[in-house]
Scaffold this active site. Sequence first.
Site, short mmCIF file in Angstrom:
data_model
loop_
_atom_site.label_atom_id
_atom_site.label_comp_id
_atom_site.label_asym_id
_atom_site.label_seq_id
_atom_site.Cartn_x
_atom_site.Cartn_y
_atom_site.Cartn_z
N GLU A 140 -3.71 3.39 5.25
CA GLU A 140 -3.49 4.38 4.18
C GLU A 140 -4.34 5.63 4.37
O GLU A 140 -3.87 6.74 4.08
CB GLU A 140 -3.73 3.75 2.80
CG GLU A 140 -2.84 2.56 2.46
CD GLU A 140 -1.35 2.80 2.64
OE1 GLU A 140 -0.90 3.96 2.56
OE2 GLU A 140 -0.62 1.81 2.89
N HIS A 172 -2.72 8.07 6.56
CA HIS A 172 -1.72 8.92 5.87
C HIS A 172 -2.38 10.18 5.30
O HIS A 172 -1.78 11.25 5.33
CB HIS A 172 -1.06 8.16 4.71
CG HIS A 172 0.06 7.26 5.12
ND1 HIS A 172 1.22 7.73 5.68
CD2 HIS A 172 0.22 5.92 5.00
CE1 HIS A 172 2.05 6.71 5.91
NE2 HIS A 172 1.47 5.59 5.51
N GLY A 218 0.83 -1.20 0.00
CA GLY A 218 0.00 0.00 0.00
C GLY A 218 0.87 1.25 0.00
O GLY A 218 1.99 1.23 0.52
#
Length: 171
Positions: free
Chosen positions: A138, A141, A45
């Site tokens: 993710e 992030h 990822g």
Amino acid sequence: MILPIITYPNKQLKTRSHPVVNFDDLLHRFLDDMYETMMVSNGIGLAAIQVANPIRALILCIPDEEGEQSRDNLLEIINPVIHAPQGNVLYQEGCLSVPGFYEDVERYETLTLHYQNRHGEACTLQASELLAIAIQHEIDHLEGKLFIEKLSYHRRKKFEKEYKKALKEKK
Ligand code: QAP
Ligand code: CO
């Protein structure tokens, strides 16, 4: 084109990414570069901010039972929103921006994801297991958050010590 990956403690990783509005050729070329970068780095990822682009885009390529990462399994996820998260699981996570460090993190077990694909089309997916965990990692992030921020005080201290030592040894 292979892009350089930003690593901790670079402050750019704390950036909150902004929504994608143009689903154009520039975005498509960038997503292709993200894929190439993730594959040469042995990742499953990657979020756009990890390659210095603060847009709400991420890619995932979860290995199959044989451990193969087929391009057919590539997910390009833009402007994601998590709905109806359920359950909790612990999983030992790593991150291309925190190389060489792995630690258990608690995540939701299952979730529904609403997102757009590279053409801006609305999509929905049901996620469980590694896919559900990777999606949450993710999306963090995109909010400027790293998995190490979810560690207990003690484990975070252990991380800082180990990571600094590893950085010194690399120089
Ligand atoms: C995020 O992580 C993730 O330290 C993706 O030396 C992690 O691809 C989602 C990697 C766990 C779900 C579960 C890390 C490669 C790759 C390293 C990655 C390294 C080389 C991490
Ligand atoms: Co990461």
